[in-house]
Design a protein around this motif. Sequence first.
Motif, mmCIF file in Angstrom:
data_model
loop_
_atom_site.group_PDB
_atom_site.id
_atom_site.type_symbol
_atom_site.label_atom_id
_atom_site.label_comp_id
_atom_site.label_asym_id
_atom_site.label_seq_id
_atom_site.Cartn_x
_atom_site.Cartn_y
_atom_site.Cartn_z
ATOM 1 N N ASP A 385 0.853 -1.173 0.000
ATOM 2 C CA ASP A 385 0.000 0.000 0.000
ATOM 3 C C ASP A 385 0.894 1.231 0.000
ATOM 4 N N ALA A 386 0.295 2.406 0.022
ATOM 5 C CA ALA A 386 1.076 3.632 0.052
ATOM 6 C C ALA A 386 1.768 3.790 1.402
ATOM 7 N N GLY A 387 2.872 4.532 1.397
ATOM 8 C CA GLY A 387 3.575 4.818 2.636
ATOM 9 C C GLY A 387 4.510 3.713 3.063
ATOM 10 N N SER A 388 4.612 3.506 4.356
ATOM 11 C CA SER A 388 5.584 2.561 4.913
ATOM 12 C C SER A 388 5.478 1.153 4.342
ATOM 13 N N PRO A 389 4.261 0.575 4.149
ATOM 14 C CA PRO A 389 4.209 -0.789 3.595
ATOM 15 C C PRO A 389 4.916 -0.918 2.248
ATOM 16 N N ARG A 390 4.817 0.103 1.420
ATOM 17 C CA ARG A 390 5.501 0.083 0.122
ATOM 18 C C ARG A 390 7.013 0.037 0.305
ATOM 19 N N ASP A 391 7.530 0.939 1.140
ATOM 20 C CA ASP A 391 8.970 1.095 1.277
ATOM 21 C C ASP A 391 9.599 -0.019 2.102
ATOM 22 N N GLN A 392 8.804 -0.675 2.937
ATOM 23 C CA GLN A 392 9.310 -1.795 3.732
ATOM 24 C C GLN A 392 9.247 -3.108 2.962
ATOM 25 N N LEU A 393 8.191 -3.287 2.177
ATOM 26 C CA LEU A 393 7.988 -4.565 1.481
ATOM 27 C C LEU A 393 8.799 -4.687 0.197
ATOM 28 N N SER A 394 8.761 -3.653 -0.647
ATOM 29 C CA SER A 394 9.275 -3.810 -2.007
ATOM 30 C C SER A 394 10.759 -4.164 -2.102
ATOM 31 N N PRO A 395 11.656 -3.629 -1.266
ATOM 32 C CA PRO A 395 13.061 -4.023 -1.437
ATOM 33 C C PRO A 395 13.349 -5.462 -1.048
ATOM 34 N N PHE A 396 12.585 -5.979 -0.081
ATOM 35 C CA PHE A 396 12.935 -7.277 0.503
ATOM 36 C C PHE A 396 12.093 -8.438 -0.016
ATOM 37 N N TRP A 397 11.004 -8.145 -0.721
ATOM 38 C CA TRP A 397 10.204 -9.229 -1.287
ATOM 39 C C TRP A 397 10.873 -9.720 -2.564
ATOM 40 N N VAL A 398 11.224 -10.989 -2.597
ATOM 41 C CA VAL A 398 11.949 -11.561 -3.735
ATOM 42 C C VAL A 398 10.940 -12.204 -4.682
ATOM 43 N N SER A 399 10.591 -11.483 -5.735
ATOM 44 C CA SER A 399 9.620 -11.986 -6.710
ATOM 45 C C SER A 399 10.253 -13.061 -7.576
ATOM 46 N N GLN A 400 9.492 -14.100 -7.841
ATOM 47 C CA GLN A 400 10.009 -15.224 -8.613
ATOM 48 C C GLN A 400 9.359 -15.350 -9.980
ATOM 49 N N THR A 401 8.090 -15.018 -10.069
ATOM 50 C CA THR A 401 7.349 -15.243 -11.305
ATOM 51 C C THR A 401 6.727 -13.945 -11.800
ATOM 52 N N PRO A 402 6.566 -13.803 -13.122
ATOM 53 C CA PRO A 402 5.957 -12.596 -13.659
ATOM 54 C C PRO A 402 4.566 -12.357 -13.078
ATOM 55 N N LEU A 403 4.277 -11.109 -12.783
ATOM 56 C CA LEU A 403 2.977 -10.666 -12.267
ATOM 57 C C LEU A 403 2.689 -11.212 -10.872
ATOM 58 N N GLY A 404 3.739 -11.621 -10.174
ATOM 59 C CA GLY A 404 3.580 -12.091 -8.804
ATOM 60 C C GLY A 404 3.596 -10.959 -7.798
ATOM 61 N N TYR A 405 3.907 -9.761 -8.264
ATOM 62 C CA TYR A 405 3.935 -8.579 -7.397
ATOM 63 C C TYR A 405 3.278 -7.438 -8.161
#
Length: 545
Positions: A385-405
């Motif tokens: 979502d906007a704000g902290s969830p975006r900046d906390q989640l996006s660098p550390f979530w390791v996407s594996q498959t297209p359109l998984g994020y």
Amino acid sequence: MKVANAVAEILKREGIEFLIGYPVNPIIEAAAEADIRTIMVRQERIGLHMCDAIAKVTSGDRIGVFAMQHGPGTENAFGGVAQSWGDSCPVVVLPAGYARNVNQVRPNFNAALNYRNITKWCEQVTVPSATEEALRRAFTQVKNGRPAPVLIEFPSDLLREELSGPLDYQKTPQLKSGPDPRSVSAIAAALVEAQRPVICAGQGVHYGKAWKQLRELAELLEAPVMTTLPGKSAFPEEHPLALGSGGIGISKQLHTFLQKADLVFGIGCSFTRSSFATPMPKGKRIAHATLDPTDINKDVPVEFAAVGDAGLTLDALLEEVKARLHGKTRDRLAAVTREISQLKGEWMEQWMPRLTQNTKPLSPYRVIWELLHTVDVADTIITHDAGSPRDQLSPFWVSQTPLGYIGWGKTTQLGYGLGLAMGAKLAKPEKLCINVWGDAAIGFTGMDFETAVRERIPILSILMNNFSMAIELKVMPVATEKYRSTDISGHYANFAQALGGYGERVTEPEEIVPAIRRGIAKTREGTPALLEFITEKAVDVSRFA
């Protein structure tokens, strides 16, 4: 056949499976009569967010359609369409309008006039015989060119009038155009000559379904790949050449390689300058290939440019690069991947204490880390979502498959993630669909968790509750001290239960994983689940000056 029924029949011929909306609009009832599933939301904006996700997770193969009431419904929906416009989402919007004898009279809200700056096509139907032509134009526009919303307004009295003859409507085509070969040749030459190229992949790679070509080009050039936030998951992030996604929160390896690059090649991105996007370092040579020519030289000066579908562009580039390399490599792969691995190791070593922190209130990074290692990432679609969830989640979530994020951020409306998760679940019911949000975001769209319950859309909602607008603490110190202006509160697990879903509040670090497993189990039973994690007022983000 009444106009409303004709509209519904045209939607069926276009392959529309869902009509999302809020009454009263005669098109909704006509769609139900035509066996199109009607989904009613609690507010207009969330319905448009759901439409966005339907397009996003299907690369635009399926189009979300939204219908709403004239007057307040059309007024309330404005923000949702603005989000679709800013995020380049193909959505068909079908508002009812005031009756034709008063629809130009102040203060009656005229959608066809007021939505023109946030749609790529916008018109009002004034006679029944124009219905087919208007919808043919709308669907042709929404399927082709840069993805964006289109709007056709039907005055409420018109929808109840009869068409004089049978429908002669055929499904509109989805077309693609390729780049100028001379532009491709120039970009290919620059990529082959570059010593430290970086590929920047955007959302256009998703819409062009060009994931395979992107990977092949990266491996051919032995070049690292970053994605924009909307482009996240276009390149597998466990790949040795992956730098991760851009945004406010980024990895050390992405920052370092971008700073040292001698050529940045943007494919399927806009290079839009935004507070929520990773800026391109000044003075870099930039090659830019994108679908919309208005993005070329819009925010960054480019030396090479090509206009066309990302898939067709990458196909052409691969041929050119292969020809220029003559079947040889530059033997850079080991050195490049070793540098990426070293930088990633240093970065992760710095952040592991936060990602594994065993304290109360919980570290939001610990919640994200445990979520990543509990779900089947390849079988999951997740959004921030906007704000902290975006900046906390996006660098550390390791996407594996297209359109998984589902990444987003040019327009940052709080609460957007809930609708995205719901729309993703409608389009991909076999996937575990997750939205990660905060206690500020749920205040905007939380009532539509009831929509997920009522409409049988079993998503998993991860809520970080720190009882505060934490990222505003630094910019509102006086208002906070004197008036507690950044304080917010609620027991959201109880809220989810009251709305008929599964709700659980988690305060202990050792309960994070069991709670996630219970939430996933509930979604498999068909029940939307909201897990509320009581977290610290974290303001630290992985960013680099």
